[in-house]
Scaffold this active site. Structure first.
Site, short mmCIF file in Angstrom:
data_model
loop_
_atom_site.label_atom_id
_atom_site.label_comp_id
_atom_site.label_asym_id
_atom_site.label_seq_id
_atom_site.Cartn_x
_atom_site.Cartn_y
_atom_site.Cartn_z
N TRP A 1 4.30 -10.23 130.83
CA TRP A 1 3.93 -10.64 129.47
C TRP A 1 4.72 -9.86 128.43
CZ3 TRP A 1 2.11 -15.17 129.50
CH2 TRP A 1 1.17 -15.60 130.45
N LYS B 1 -9.56 -14.45 128.75
CA LYS B 1 -9.69 -13.48 129.83
C LYS B 1 -11.05 -12.79 129.72
CE LYS B 1 -5.40 -14.61 130.54
NZ LYS B 1 -4.20 -13.99 130.01
N ASP C 1 -0.72 -6.26 122.66
CA ASP C 1 -1.25 -7.47 123.27
C ASP C 1 -2.39 -7.00 124.18
OD1 ASP C 1 -1.88 -9.66 124.80
OD2 ASP C 1 0.14 -9.96 125.62
C1 LIG Z 1 -2.82 -14.58 129.62
C2 LIG Z 1 -1.99 -13.62 128.85
C3 LIG Z 1 -1.09 -14.06 127.86
C4 LIG Z 1 -0.82 -15.52 127.58
O1 LIG Z 1 -1.89 -16.16 126.99
P1 LIG Z 1 -1.76 -17.69 126.54
O2 LIG Z 1 -3.08 -17.92 125.88
O3 LIG Z 1 -1.56 -18.51 127.77
O4 LIG Z 1 -0.62 -17.79 125.61
C5 LIG Z 1 -0.39 -13.10 127.17
N1 LIG Z 1 -0.54 -11.80 127.41
C6 LIG Z 1 -1.40 -11.33 128.35
C7 LIG Z 1 -1.53 -9.86 128.59
C8 LIG Z 1 -2.14 -12.24 129.11
O5 LIG Z 1 -2.98 -11.78 130.04
#
Ligand SMILES: *Cc1c(COP(=O)(O)O)cnc(C)c1O
Length: 362
Positions: free
Chosen positions: A102, A197, A173
């Site tokens: 990511w 998540k 993030d």
């Molecule tokens: C799942 C995830 C993303 C991507 O999320 P989307 O909603 O599919 O854009 C980005 N960063 C992390 C750390 C993730 O776990």
């Protein structure tokens, strides 16, 4: 209906009480004669839900007054682009710390917008098994910001002590560990987290941003991508994903009922102790590739002696009512996601299955 123990990486398990509340309220929100799905986002009934969701984020994390809370669409992936679009002006550079797939994606987007450099990477042959130390960070004191991924959903590593970036704003993030515990928001310039998540369904991202950063953001980008547009309009500039906001409200209300984030952290740490405890006890059979100090409490990854045994474990777990254990295709092996809504009971049952499976197949 028998609900399974759901260890999916995202979208992931949601707390049953939050779903049951949605079921109860689906046809009629309050005594309004219609579903939350049918309400105008400009009406007072929806607005109360929207305000409560934002207030719960503020309350649970003690978000300081000089921070905006925003509820946006486009996923965390859109934030990979929005962060540099807003915060990376021409003539400046941004620092990225690479700890997984990511963060690589976030860097790629930043490079399309402006100048971005790698301040550290822990990749070895394309794999990541640890979080870098502060001493390993090659930080540019003039950077527009430093970007990290607080939990690496694919590789199963997590930051427990956040880096010191001096006067340079830290951007994180936190998609896969947002609200697993309380953290000091004032240490960050901006935090973003896709909800699917740890705190809700897909279709919504929570952003916390220091007001001065939002105000100083670039104006030469489309209005819809400016944080200021959304901050100034309480995340009601255009139609928000009303049902996703509603479900996040339900999940956060549930978190508060659990005793808030301190109680949730205790539970999460106990789940980690049980699961890693079982893996360590059986370390001649299960191999955890991650450095002990970087082991994620949200995504636990490990390998078995062969891929055939991994398939067999997944099949046996499924028979026992446990799903979502297949590792990400880039990493392979087993991944157990143990987000807030995954109960200690579920993790304990899985740990027992791992013991039984190792005994029968070693
Ligand atoms: C799942 C995830 C993303 C991507 O999320 P989307 O909603 O599919 O854009 C980005 N960063 C992390 C750390 C993730 O776990």
């Amino acid at each position: 209906m028998a609900r399974v123990f759901n260890f999916n990486a995202g979208p992931a398990a949601l707390p049953l009480p939050a779903l049951e509340r949605a079921q109860r309220e689906l046809l009629e929100l309050g005594s309004s004669g219609m579903s939350v799905l049918e309400h105008s986002h400009r009406g007072k009934e929806y607005e109360a839900v929207h305000d409560e969701a934002m207030a719960l984020v503020r309350r649970l994390l003690s978000v300081p007054d000089d921070y905006h809370v925003m509820l946006l669409q486009g996923g965390a992936s859109q934030q990979f682009a929005m962060v540099p679009m807003n915060l990376l002006p021409a003539g400046k550079s941004a620092d990225y710390v690479l700890t997984g797939g990511w963060s690589e994606k976030a860097l790629e987007e930043a490079k399309l917008v402006g100048t971005a450099r790698v301040a550290a990477t822990t990749a070895v042959d394309g794999r990541y098994t640890r979080i870098p130390t502060q001493a390993e960070l090659d930080l540019d004191p003039a950077a527009a910001y430093v970007h990290i991924t607080s939990n690496n959903t694919l590789f199963g590593t997590q930051w427990f002590d956040f880096p010191n970036t001096g006067d340079v704003p830290l951007v994180a993030d936190m998609s896969s560990d947002f609200m697993w515990r309380k953290f000091d928001v004032s240490k960050f310039g901006l935090v973003y987290a896709g909800a699917q998540k740890n705190i809700g369904p897909s279709g919504i991202v929570v952003v916390l941003a220091r007001k001065s950063l939002v105000d100083g953001g670039r104006k030469d980008i489309p209005k819809i991508f400016r944080y200021k547009t959304h901050a100034d309009n309480k995340s009601l500039y255009n139609t928000p994903p009303t049902f996703s906001v509603y479900l996040v409200r339900n999940v956060l209300a549930w978190l508060e009922e659990q005793g808030g984030l301190d109680a949730v952290e205790k539970q999460n740490r106990e789940k980690g102790r049980v699961l890693y405890g079982a893996l360590d006890e059986l370390s001649s059979f299960y191999k955890c590739p991650v450095d002990v100090g970087s082991r994620s409490l949200m995504n636990v990854v490990f390998r078995l002696p062969t891929e055939a045994l991994e398939e067999k474990l997944i099949a046996e777990a499924k028979k026992a009512g446990m799903v979502g254990l297949k590792g990400h295709r880039a990493v392979g092996g087993i991944r157990v996601s143990t987000y807030n809504a995954v109960s200690l009971q579920a993790v304990t049952a899985l740990a027992q299955l791992l013991r039984d499976f190792a005994r029968a197949n070693a």
